[in-house]
Design a protein around this motif. Structure first.
Motif, short mmCIF file in Angstrom:
data_model
loop_
_atom_site.label_atom_id
_atom_site.label_comp_id
_atom_site.label_asym_id
_atom_site.label_seq_id
_atom_site.Cartn_x
_atom_site.Cartn_y
_atom_site.Cartn_z
N SER A 64 23.61 48.09 46.48
CA SER A 64 24.57 49.05 45.89
C SER A 64 25.93 48.37 45.73
N ARG A 65 26.33 47.64 46.76
CA ARG A 65 27.65 47.01 46.73
C ARG A 65 27.75 45.96 45.63
N THR A 66 26.66 45.19 45.43
CA THR A 66 26.72 44.13 44.42
C THR A 66 26.72 44.72 43.00
N ARG A 67 26.35 45.99 42.86
CA ARG A 67 26.38 46.60 41.52
C ARG A 67 27.79 46.99 41.09
N ILE A 68 28.74 46.97 42.03
CA ILE A 68 30.11 47.42 41.70
C ILE A 68 31.01 46.22 41.42
N HIS A 69 31.59 46.22 40.22
CA HIS A 69 32.50 45.13 39.83
C HIS A 69 33.90 45.72 39.64
N ALA A 70 34.86 45.16 40.35
CA ALA A 70 36.23 45.64 40.24
C ALA A 70 36.98 44.80 39.22
N THR A 71 37.79 45.44 38.40
CA THR A 71 38.53 44.70 37.36
C THR A 71 39.87 45.38 37.07
N LEU A 72 40.81 44.59 36.57
CA LEU A 72 42.11 45.14 36.15
C LEU A 72 42.11 45.44 34.65
N SER A 73 41.03 45.08 33.96
CA SER A 73 41.00 45.27 32.50
C SER A 73 40.16 46.47 32.11
N LEU A 74 40.83 47.51 31.62
CA LEU A 74 40.10 48.71 31.17
C LEU A 74 39.16 48.36 30.03
N GLU A 75 39.63 47.48 29.13
CA GLU A 75 38.82 47.13 27.95
C GLU A 75 37.52 46.43 28.37
N ASP A 76 37.62 45.49 29.35
CA ASP A 76 36.40 44.83 29.85
C ASP A 76 35.50 45.85 30.54
N ALA A 77 36.13 46.76 31.30
CA ALA A 77 35.34 47.71 32.09
C ALA A 77 34.49 48.60 31.19
N VAL A 78 35.05 49.07 30.08
CA VAL A 78 34.31 50.06 29.27
C VAL A 78 33.36 49.42 28.26
N ALA A 79 33.46 48.09 28.08
CA ALA A 79 32.57 47.42 27.12
C ALA A 79 31.11 47.61 27.54
N GLY A 80 30.27 48.01 26.61
CA GLY A 80 28.83 48.13 26.89
C GLY A 80 28.43 49.29 27.78
N THR A 81 29.32 50.28 27.96
CA THR A 81 28.99 51.40 28.87
C THR A 81 28.27 52.53 28.13
N GLU A 82 27.53 53.33 28.93
CA GLU A 82 26.98 54.59 28.40
C GLU A 82 27.80 55.78 28.88
N PHE A 83 28.43 55.61 30.07
CA PHE A 83 29.23 56.69 30.64
C PHE A 83 30.55 56.12 31.14
N VAL A 84 31.64 56.80 30.79
CA VAL A 84 32.96 56.42 31.32
C VAL A 84 33.51 57.65 32.03
N ILE A 85 33.92 57.49 33.29
CA ILE A 85 34.50 58.62 34.01
C ILE A 85 35.95 58.25 34.36
N GLU A 86 36.87 59.08 33.87
CA GLU A 86 38.29 58.85 34.14
C GLU A 86 38.69 59.60 35.41
N ALA A 87 39.30 58.87 36.38
CA ALA A 87 39.79 59.50 37.63
C ALA A 87 41.15 58.94 37.97
N VAL A 88 42.07 58.96 36.99
CA VAL A 88 43.45 58.52 37.21
C VAL A 88 44.26 59.74 37.66
N PRO A 89 45.51 59.57 38.11
CA PRO A 89 46.26 60.72 38.64
C PRO A 89 46.37 61.88 37.64
N GLU A 90 46.60 63.07 38.22
CA GLU A 90 46.65 64.31 37.43
C GLU A 90 47.99 64.42 36.68
#
Ligand SMILES: NC(=O)c1ccc[n+]([C@@H]2O[C@H](COP(=O)([O-])OP(=O)(O)OC[C@H]3O[C@@H](n4cnc5c(N)ncnc54)[C@H](O)[C@@H]3O)[C@@H](O)[C@H]2O)c1
Length: 290
Positions: A64-90
């Protein structure tokens, strides 16, 4: 299948973790390295707890842990995704800006979920034009790894396909889904529970019973794990005041905060974090007698 989670705070790290535990590859993004490190450390602690209680094996924890990749780039993070969940401050402007970037960088097929507690999905997606059909409220509860419920909130432009795909994603995490069919503040659970909690505050102010007696009645009468007043102290009375004030803007007097609640917040009696709220606390982790 890849999921991107935007924001590595309390909710984002939990949503990233439960997604990874359910077999998704996860990109978790934040604006700064300390926030990412905090999020990863929360995940490590929680995964270790799952292992210790026998709910997952050591091998499952590691995978489970190896499936999680942390990044500072939103653009890299969302590339190739099927689901994007936004959880930034309200904060509406922050959410709008984040959604504009997501809509540009994510595949055109990706479902775009917001974990907003109270903004209208339509307001968050307002500037996205046709893309807003892919935006939906995906309201997880805290902590997301434990709480069974996900409220899906259907914005006025959200497509039926988006609702069904978001439902499949939430169910694939082992969650139960309810659909809030109109994009109204407080959705289902928060709106109903806010009314209930306010009535407890009114009973206290009217001298009907002590805080301890009200909480005891509700805990034992309805099988609640925590009394409503104790929960207010736990989450912070400033947060509760903010929530009911915005519900009052939408629904009127019935959600108007009581004078006593306004006074408590003004006086800094914010609950556990301040050492005093409806109860007094010697340490932030103490539970009041009730
Ligand atoms: N905490 C709860 O109990 C709870 C429950 C349900 C819903 N929510 C909602 O979930 C959302 C997140 O809440 P939280 O409690 O996790 O907040 P949080 O403050 O713990 O985390 C937010 C994170 O987002 C990061 N961030 C800020 N701007 C960003 C950006 N532009 N791009 C990427 N990351 C950014 C912050 O650095 C922070 O790490 C809010 O909308 C909140 O209302 C919270």
């Amino acid at each position: 299948v890849k999921v991107a989670v935007i924001g590595a705070g309390i909710m984002g790290s939990g949503i990233a973790q439960i997604s990874a535990m359910s077999g998704y590859d996860v990109a978790m993004v934040d604006t700064n390295t300390p926030a990412l490190e905090r999020g990863l450390s929360e995940i490590d602690t929680s995964l270790a707890r799952f292992e210790k209680s026998g709910k997952i094996s050591a091998a499952e924890r590691k995978v489970s842990r190896t499936r999680i990749h942390a990044t500072l780039s939103l653009e890299d993070a969302v590339a190739g995704t099927e689901f994007v969940i936004e959880a930034v401050p309200e904060v509406l402007d922050v959410k709008r800006e984040v959604f504009a970037r997501i809509a540009t960088a994510a595949p055109t097929t990706a479902v775009l979920g917001t974990n907003t507690s109270q903004y209208s999905v339509g307001a968050i997606a307002a500037s996205l034009g046709a893309e807003s059909s892919r935006v939906i409220g995906t309201h997880f509860f805290n902590p997301p790894v434990m709480m069974k419920l996900v409220e899906l909130v259907v914005g006025s432009s959200t497509s039926t396909e988006t609702v069904e795909r978001a439902r499949s994603y939430a169910e694939s995490l082992g969650k139960e889904v309810v659909v809030c069919r109109t994009d109204t503040p407080g959705f289902i659970a928060t709106r109903a529970y806010a009314a209930f909690r306010l009535e407890c505050v009114r009973m206290l102010e009217e001298g009907v019973a002590s805080a301890g007696e009200i909480d005891k009645a509700l805990r034992l009468g309805f099988g609640l794990p925590m009394g409503p007043l104790e929960l207010g102290d736990f989450n912070g009375l400033d947060t509760f005041l903010y929530a009911v004030s915005s519900l009052a803007e939408a629904y009127g007097e019935r959600f108007a905060p009581t004078a006593g609640l306004v006074e408590m917040v003004a006086a800094g009696r914010l609950g556990r974090k301040a050492g005093a709220g409806f109860y007094t606390y010697e340490t932030p982790s103490q539970r009041p007698f009730s």
